[in-house]
Structures are given as structure tokens and as C-alpha cells.
Scaffold this motif. Structure first.
Motif, PDB file in Angstrom:
ATOM      1  N   ARG A 101       0.817  -1.165  -0.068  1.00  0.00           N
ATOM      2  CA  ARG A 101       0.010  -0.105   0.102  1.00  0.00           C
ATOM      3  C   ARG A 101       0.949   1.165   0.179  1.00  0.00           C
ATOM      4  O   ARG A 101       2.013   1.344   0.562  1.00  0.00           O
ATOM      5  N   GLN A 102       0.554   2.098  -0.754  1.00  0.00           N
ATOM      6  CA  GLN A 102       1.045   3.707  -0.770  1.00  0.00           C
ATOM      7  C   GLN A 102       0.113   4.425  -0.461  1.00  0.00           C
ATOM      8  O   GLN A 102      -0.937   4.826  -1.400  1.00  0.00           O
ATOM      9  N   ALA A 103       0.241   5.224   0.405  1.00  0.00           N
ATOM     10  CA  ALA A 103      -0.861   6.433   0.941  1.00  0.00           C
ATOM     11  C   ALA A 103      -0.018   7.678   0.673  1.00  0.00           C
ATOM     12  O   ALA A 103       1.262   7.724   0.332  1.00  0.00           O
ATOM     13  N   PRO A 104      -0.857   8.677  -0.073  1.00  0.00           N
ATOM     14  CA  PRO A 104      -0.197  10.264  -0.130  1.00  0.00           C
ATOM     15  C   PRO A 104       1.184  10.531   0.673  1.00  0.00           C
ATOM     16  O   PRO A 104       0.758  10.552   1.940  1.00  0.00           O
ATOM     17  N   GLY A 105       2.146  10.872   0.033  1.00  0.00           N
ATOM     18  CA  GLY A 105       3.099  11.275   0.844  1.00  0.00           C
ATOM     19  C   GLY A 105       4.030  10.179   1.588  1.00  0.00           C
ATOM     20  O   GLY A 105       4.807  10.535   2.292  1.00  0.00           O
ATOM     21  N   GLN A 151       5.870   6.330   1.737  1.00  0.00           N
ATOM     22  CA  GLN A 151       6.295   5.105   0.988  1.00  0.00           C
ATOM     23  C   GLN A 151       5.582   4.099   0.728  1.00  0.00           C
ATOM     24  O   GLN A 151       4.625   3.719   1.394  1.00  0.00           O
ATOM     25  N   ARG A 152       5.954   3.294  -0.140  1.00  0.00           N
ATOM     26  CA  ARG A 152       5.239   2.026  -0.456  1.00  0.00           C
ATOM     27  C   ARG A 152       5.306   0.683   0.558  1.00  0.00           C
ATOM     28  O   ARG A 152       6.552   0.818   1.013  1.00  0.00           O
ATOM     29  N   GLU A 153       4.487   0.381   1.439  1.00  0.00           N
ATOM     30  CA  GLU A 153       4.703  -0.719   2.601  1.00  0.00           C
ATOM     31  C   GLU A 153       4.129  -1.919   2.372  1.00  0.00           C
ATOM     32  O   GLU A 153       2.902  -1.878   1.401  1.00  0.00           O
ATOM     33  N   LEU A 154       4.888  -3.007   2.705  1.00  0.00           N
ATOM     34  CA  LEU A 154       4.376  -4.143   2.854  1.00  0.00           C
ATOM     35  C   LEU A 154       3.320  -4.534   3.523  1.00  0.00           C
ATOM     36  O   LEU A 154       3.503  -4.442   4.844  1.00  0.00           O
ATOM     37  N   LEU A 155       2.166  -5.068   3.202  1.00  0.00           N
ATOM     38  CA  LEU A 155       0.925  -5.437   3.981  1.00  0.00           C
ATOM     39  C   LEU A 155       1.034  -6.885   4.141  1.00  0.00           C
ATOM     40  O   LEU A 155       0.703  -7.292   5.545  1.00  0.00           O
ATOM     41  N   PRO A 191     -10.026   4.731   8.297  1.00  0.00           N
ATOM     42  CA  PRO A 191      -9.485   5.598   7.292  1.00  0.00           C
ATOM     43  C   PRO A 191      -8.085   5.589   6.899  1.00  0.00           C
ATOM     44  O   PRO A 191      -7.652   5.954   5.667  1.00  0.00           O
ATOM     45  N   GLU A 192      -7.053   4.912   7.886  1.00  0.00           N
ATOM     46  CA  GLU A 192      -5.869   5.059   7.541  1.00  0.00           C
ATOM     47  C   GLU A 192      -5.330   3.815   6.651  1.00  0.00           C
ATOM     48  O   GLU A 192      -4.140   3.813   6.432  1.00  0.00           O
ATOM     49  N   ASP A 193      -6.200   3.170   6.245  1.00  0.00           N
ATOM     50  CA  ASP A 193      -6.069   2.013   5.092  1.00  0.00           C
ATOM     51  C   ASP A 193      -6.130   2.599   3.768  1.00  0.00           C
ATOM     52  O   ASP A 193      -5.930   2.073   2.994  1.00  0.00           O
ATOM     53  N   THR A 194      -6.666   3.961   3.647  1.00  0.00           N
ATOM     54  CA  THR A 194      -6.717   4.557   2.328  1.00  0.00           C
ATOM     55  C   THR A 194      -5.368   4.680   1.630  1.00  0.00           C
ATOM     56  O   THR A 194      -4.326   4.981   2.334  1.00  0.00           O
ATOM     57  N   GLY A 195      -5.318   4.322   0.335  1.00  0.00           N
ATOM     58  CA  GLY A 195      -4.314   4.478  -0.666  1.00  0.00           C
ATOM     59  C   GLY A 195      -4.491   3.617  -1.635  1.00  0.00           C
ATOM     60  O   GLY A 195      -5.373   3.303  -2.033  1.00  0.00           O
ATOM     61  N   VAL A 196      -3.181   3.604  -2.476  1.00  0.00           N
ATOM     62  CA  VAL A 196      -3.146   2.666  -3.654  1.00  0.00           C
ATOM     63  C   VAL A 196      -2.675   1.410  -3.212  1.00  0.00           C
ATOM     64  O   VAL A 196      -1.527   1.441  -2.822  1.00  0.00           O
ATOM     65  N   TYR A 197      -3.195   0.272  -3.607  1.00  0.00           N
ATOM     66  CA  TYR A 197      -2.897  -0.966  -3.236  1.00  0.00           C
ATOM     67  C   TYR A 197      -2.161  -1.688  -4.491  1.00  0.00           C
ATOM     68  O   TYR A 197      -2.970  -1.836  -5.444  1.00  0.00           O
TER      69      TYR A 197
END
Length: 115
Positions: A37-41, A43-47, A86-92
Motif C-alpha cells: 500500500r502507498q498512501a499519499p506522501g 513510501q510503499r509498504e508491505l502489508l 480511514p488510515e487504510d486509504t491508499g493505492v494497493y
């Protein structure tokens, strides 16, 4: 070259669920599959990651809420997401790491969780 196509993203209220799918253009048998997942601003993080045949691991932030699974016959990996926040928002993004070290990414699917 392997193409990965994610689907299933969308808009959901907090507490809701979504199920993401990642369809690969080639066999995923023997490959490590992951969801990031990558949220605005940020880094891409491994879920979540699933190693053959079905060994899973999760980030602390999604442990107990998200479930990764794979269907090697369909060359598809899934991410079931429950109790969304809400903090799960992002590009997956879907990721494939082959046994030979080849690394592939999908184009991403947007998930938006409203409070």
C-alpha cells in the motif's frame, strides 16, 4: 514479462470490507506474492505476503483484519480486507517475486475509506 492486474478497490465506509484481486498473465506457482500500500506522501509498504504453498505473513497494522490467499490454478492472489479504517486509504499494489528473483508490479487499485 508478467503482467499483474489488480481489481476490487473502491470507496467504503470505516468498518466495511473489500476484497482485492490480482490476476497474473503467467503462472504464479512457486512465486512469492505480496500486497503493498502507498498512501499519499508515504513510501510503499508491505502489508501481506504469501509464500508457496501458503505461508503467510502480515504487517502489524493489518494483522487480524486482512487475509492474503492465492489460487495458483487461476494465477490469482487475493486480499480480503475487513474492519477497514480511514488510515487504510491508499493505492494497493500487487507484487510477484519469482523463484529466479524477477520482480513485477501491478498498476495499483485505489482504496478509499471514509470515517
Amino acid at each position: 514479462q508478467v503482467q499483474l492486474v489488480e481489481s476490487g478497490g473502491g470507496f467504503v465506509q470505516a468498518g466495511g470490507s473489500l476484497k482485492l484481486s490480482c490476476q497474473a498473465s503467467a503462472k504464479i506457482f512457486g512465486s512469492n506474492m505480496g500486497w503493498y500500500r502507498q498512501a499519499p506522501g508515504n513510501q510503499r509498504e508491505l502489508l501481506a505476503r504469501i509464500r508457496p504453498p501458503a505461508k503467510t505473513s502480515y504487517a502489524d497494522s493489518v494483522q487480524g483484519r486482512f487475509t492474503i490467499s492465492r489460487d495458483d490454478a487461476e494465477n490469482t492472489v487475493y486480499l480480503q480486507m475487513n474492519s477497514l479504517r480511514p488510515e487504510d486509504t491508499g493505492v494497493y499494489y500487487c507484487n510477484l517475486l519469482s523463484a529466479w528473483g524477477e520482480n513485477y508490479w501491478g498498476q495499483g487499485t485505489q482504496v478509499t475509506v471514509s470515517s
